[in-house]
Design an enzyme around this catalytic site. Structure first.
Site, PDB file in Angstrom:
ATOM      1  N   ASP A 159       0.843  -1.195   0.000  1.00 32.03           N
ATOM      2  CA  ASP A 159       0.000   0.000   0.000  1.00 32.03           C
ATOM      3  C   ASP A 159       0.877   1.243   0.000  1.00 32.03           C
ATOM      4  O   ASP A 159       1.986   1.210  -0.544  1.00 32.03           O
ATOM      5  CB  ASP A 159      -0.945  -0.058   1.221  1.00 32.03           C
ATOM      6  CG  ASP A 159      -2.273   0.615   0.951  1.00 32.03           C
ATOM      7  OD1 ASP A 159      -2.266   1.829   0.652  1.00 32.03           O
ATOM      8  OD2 ASP A 159      -3.313  -0.041   1.053  1.00 32.03           O
ATOM      9  N   HIS A 232      -3.921   6.062   3.135  1.00 30.03           N
ATOM     10  CA  HIS A 232      -4.547   4.808   2.688  1.00 30.03           C
ATOM     11  C   HIS A 232      -3.905   3.578   3.325  1.00 30.03           C
ATOM     12  O   HIS A 232      -4.582   2.685   3.829  1.00 30.03           O
ATOM     13  CB  HIS A 232      -4.440   4.758   1.156  1.00 30.03           C
ATOM     14  CG  HIS A 232      -5.268   3.731   0.475  1.00 30.03           C
ATOM     15  ND1 HIS A 232      -4.804   2.451   0.237  1.00 30.03           N
ATOM     16  CD2 HIS A 232      -6.514   3.772  -0.038  1.00 30.03           C
ATOM     17  CE1 HIS A 232      -5.739   1.770  -0.401  1.00 30.03           C
ATOM     18  NE2 HIS A 232      -6.790   2.534  -0.585  1.00 30.03           N
ATOM     19  N   SER A 562     -11.152  -0.908  -1.175  1.00 25.86           N
ATOM     20  CA  SER A 562      -9.863  -0.834  -0.476  1.00 25.86           C
ATOM     21  C   SER A 562     -10.040  -1.085   1.009  1.00 25.86           C
ATOM     22  O   SER A 562      -9.130  -1.560   1.678  1.00 25.86           O
ATOM     23  CB  SER A 562      -9.251   0.558  -0.624  1.00 25.86           C
ATOM     24  OG  SER A 562      -8.574   0.684  -1.835  1.00 25.86           O
TER      25      SER A 562
END
Ligand SMILES: *[C@@H]1O[C@H](CO)[C@@H](O)[C@H](O)[C@H]1NC(C)=O
Ligand SMILES: *[C@@H]1O[C@H](CO)[C@@H](O)[C@H](O)[C@H]1NC(C)=O
Ligand SMILES: *[C@@H]1O[C@H](CO)[C@@H](O)[C@H](O)[C@H]1NC(C)=O
Ligand SMILES: *[C@@H]1O[C@H](CO)[C@@H](O)[C@H](O)[C@H]1NC(C)=O
Length: 789
Positions: A159, A232, A562
């Protein structure tokens, strides 16, 4: 090959990017062209621009004149380019390396002896606590789950990196790092080995492909290190395996204890996504390292376009991971609600779609005509005067053809100052629309859903008083604003609401089947929470990710597949901890066959985009139920050999099989290989109406699928039953043979066949059924998706 336009990674806004999956299509298009250039040899290109390629070498057939494969790689490379350097060498995902070449050099290299393939790099995109309770992981269940070997399980996350100071990475109470761990905590900008501990046991960054494409990383805007400047990666890794943090919230919203799914499991992060995207040379290097380091679960909330498995660098990488016993969990993509919008469809990975949970953040809009509508918002700040204020539609306050979307600079300040402004959803990020309204002098914003989004409401932490409204309410609101002489509105915020029903519903953005690449494999595999999820955040940017947002938060609420993917990664870690000997396919099967498809009322889970019943093309086997998954009774297991047979069924040559699997394998001429027989926990049954299959001739078309069940529990006798999703639909005849299976011991295997006979149906018809084995205690359920093309 033209370079991709540089765009900033979308975060909260990522769900907007799908409409449509333009970037994916573009990547796909570019890739196709490049392959043509490479493999047809009919084009001669006089182009000096270099791009990145991943080169697969036939390592086991290295010329005897070399005694070191790295020398051989380098010599092959130098034979076509004096200047080219290897970016990475790969050991596990493939034998080979990546480098920068012009198209003509790449073409030449592809012809060198021992070079198996030269695959152009592709850019991927990033596709967020009540979820433990929602998933039934309350206190009692948690305690019994933690008693396994959960703390031996390592979850690798590919990520944007990690913010290690988060309390979610507190390692209090954890024992020493598992002795199997071979990874590292790498040093770089704002990151040092002491940032790792017994929770965050590894952190690496892989930027060579990114820097080769975009030039050196600008250390003023991003850290060349495992540090997460985006948010994220901190969100996904804490969702999968963050420690419990009491008193967590975003500005008081979603307050409570925030915890990952597997609170005892260890986290290792691999930063492969940068502000300009995630490049497959870096992703492959990340997977390579993760395999070598010894992760057990790999969580990848990223995706690109679909392509044949032997050309798909990430597909090849995840195959290698699976072959090493690693369960790979991927996001299905945010391309919904349109059909056939999936990414990450390989049958050796677990593909996760998104649903809502039973939590909401209501905001109330009251109009001058007395009507009141409920939307959602995470706004926290100064409230507007509690008296009716004028409201205007952005389309009427702009000279721009896209002014209704509140794009940058599109609003005429004179027309919006002191007013509420209605902006249509779509195009630019939702939170950016709010900034556009604010900077034009607007006092508040209403974000209006179009048909594409239906009643799906994604909550955002706007920088001005604002709320998102569903399509129905939006239409009524606009009608009022366009017809009333002096339209007015008021807004009020309702904080956090729990126990919202029905839940889950399938998120509008969640990518849908059918699976365009391999129609006989049903994808997504299942759904998990992915809407308005609270988890850890970076300290580098505010919760909206906008540069004007100077707020800092330890937790943020965001949405996307996600977010659903790491839920399943963490739950897979729980299963791995409880059953260390289970294969990736066995864990996936347990998660799928125990998933649920109905509410307590017995009604099928809804699709929020339509308000109607969802289907296996939306939710796969259903919504994950981790407690049931711990004791599935039976599983559909699969090994590397099963996938080799699958490639034979796809008519892959030995060469293509070698590219995908690194294995020498020749399909037997005497054996019949069928995709229908891959031992998958679900069924996709496409009938070809045009060719007569599906009953064009008037006779029913008949297809047969084979499956093998493995007993994972106590001895037992299982009976089969079949049911249709809509009871009135009995058009396909389903016959299972045998109808009873008796298992006397653990790991005993028993096969069965299921025969589907269908009359002719118009092209485009779909229908759904479920096949269930039960011993009275366990229910082993598989969805069946029929389609007529
Ligand atoms: C969250 O905050 C509200 C309002 O302060 C309170 O009523 C509620 O009990 C809190 N919930 C949790 C789980 O702490
Ligand atoms: C406002 O916009 C709507 C929809 O685009 C349009 O039908 C209407 O004529 C506009 N009204 C004014 C006063 O411009
Ligand atoms: C593979 O080839 C056989 C024989 O030509 C054909 O019947 C079958 O449809 C092919 N399978 C796929 C997946 O293309
Ligand atoms: C399975 O079917 C047999 C024969 O009909 C029946 O005797 C048995 O009770 C069934 N078992 C279960 C668990 O339903």
């Amino acid at each position: 090959m033209k370079r991709m336009p540089k765009t900033k990674l979308a975060k909260t806004q990522m769900v907007e990017q799908h409409h449509g999956d333009k970037m994916n299509m573009l990547i796909f298009g570019c890739f196709q062209i490049a392959l043509l250039l490479l493999f047809s040899g009919r084009y001669t290109i006089a182009e000096n621009t270099k791009s990145t390629y991943i080169i697969h070498m036939d390592k086991f057939n290295m010329p005897t004149s070399f005694n070191n494969h790295l020398h051989w790689y380098d010599s092959s490379l130098k034979s076509v380019s004096d200047s080219a350097e290897m970016l990475y060498t790969y050991k596990h995902v493939a034998h080979g390396f990546s480098t920068r070449l012009t198209t003509s050099e790449a073409e030449l290299l592809a012809k060198q002896p021992g070079v198996l393939s030269v695959i152009p790099e592709v850019r991927y995109e990033l596709h967020t606590t009540r979820t433990p309770e929602f998933l039934g992981l309350g206190k009692t269940a948690t305690l019994s789950l933690a008693s396994g070997k959960q703390s031996e399980v390592i979850v690798g996350v590919l990520d944007t990196g990690v913010w290690p100071e988060l309390k979610s990475f507190d390692d209090t109470g954890l024992g020493p790092v598992p002795s199997s761990w071979k990874g590292e905590c790498e040093t770089g900008k704002n990151f040092k080995p002491s940032n790792c501990n017994k929770k965050l046991i590894g952190a690496r960054f892989l930027a060579k492909g990114y820097e080769a494409a975009f030039g050196p990383i600008d250390e003023k805007t991003e850290s060349k290190s495992p540090r997460d400047d985006d948010g994220h990666g901190s969100h996904t890794s804490t969702t999968a395996a963050g420690s419990a943090v009491a008193g967590a919230s975003l500005f008081g919203f979603a307050n409570g204890t925030a915890r990952g799914m597997a609170t005892q499991a260890r986290v290792a992060t691999y930063k492969v996504c940068w502000l300009g995207g995630c490049f497959t040379s870096d992703i492959a290097a990340g997977i390579d390292k993760a395999i070598q380091d010894g992760v057990n679960i790999l969580s990848m909330s990223i995706g690109g376009g679909l392509m044949d498995y032997y050309k798909d660098t990430v597909g090849i990488g995840t195959f290698a991971a699976m072959a090493h016993g690693i369960l790979v969990s991927n996001s299905a993509g945010n391309g919904g609600p349109s059909q056939a919008t999936l990414s990450n469809v390989a049958p050796w990975i677990t593909t996760v779609g998104a649903g809502t949970i039973d939590r909401d953040f209501p905001a109330y809009i009251t109009l001058g005509n007395g009507k009141r509508y409920t939307g959602v918002s995470l706004y926290k700040g100064k409230l507007p005067p509690n008296s009716p204020l004028p409201i205007v539609y952005a389309g009427n306050a702009s000279d721009d053809s896209e002014g209704n979307l509140c794009t940058k600079g599109s609003l005429i300040p004179k027309k919006v100052t002191g007013k509420f402004v209605i902006c249509d959803r779509g195009g630019n990020p939702r939170v950016e629309k709010g900034v556009v309204v604010k900077s034009a002098g607007g006092i508040g914003m209403i974000l209006a859903n179009s048909e594409d989004y239906g009643e799906e409401l994604v909550a955002d932490s706007y920088l001005l008083p604002a709320a998102a409204l569903g399509q129905k309410a939006s239409n009524e609101l606009k009608k009022y604003v366009l017809s009333a002489p002096n339209p007015t509105a008021k807004i009020a915020f309702g904080g956090t609401q729990l126990g919202v029903q029905p839940s889950p519903v399938v998120a509008a953005f969640s990518s849908r089947g059918p699976n365009l690449l391999t129609p006989k494999i049903l994808k997504p595999d299942l759904i998990a929470p992915g809407v308005n999820i609270l988890a850890g955040w970076t300290g580098a940017v505010g919760p909206t990710g906008l540069t004007v947002d100077t707020r800092h938060v330890a937790f943020n609420i965001i949405s996307g597949t996600s977010m659903s993917c790491p839920h399943v990664s963490g739950l897979a870690a729980l299963l791995k901890g409880a059953h260390p000997e289970w294969s990736p396919a066995a864990i996936r099967s347990a998660l799928m066959t125990t998933a649920y498809r109905t509410y307590k009322t017995g009604q099928t889970i809804k699709d929020i985009a339509t308000g109607l019943q969802a289907t296996p093309f939306d939710y796969g086997a259903g919504h994950v139920d981790p407690v049931a998954a711990l004791d599935p009774g039976l599983v559909y297991d699969a090994t590397v050999d099963d996938y080799l047979n699958f490639f034979c069924a796809l008519n892959y040559t030995s060469f293509q099989i070698k590219l995908t699997t690194k294995r020498e394998f020749t399909c037997s001429k005497r054996k019949v290989y069928r995709v229908e027989d891959l031992n998958y926990p679900s069924f996709a049954v496409p009938f070809d109406t045009a060719s007569g299959l599906g009953g064009g001739s008037g006779r029913p078309a008949t297809v047969q699928y084979k499956r093998i069940l493995t007993n994972m529990g106590t001895p037992g006798t299982y009976n089969v039953s079949v049911s249709s999703q809509s009871p009135s639909d009995v058009s396909v005849q389903i016959v299972v043979q045998p109808q009873t299976l008796s298992f006397r011991e653990l790991y005993e295997k028993k096969g069965y066949t299921v025969t589907f006979s269908s009359p002719s149906k118009p092209s485009g018809t779909t229908s759904f059924a479920y096949l269930e084995w039960s011993d009275g205690k366990h229910k082993v359920t598989s969805p069946i998706a029929f389609s007529w093309t």
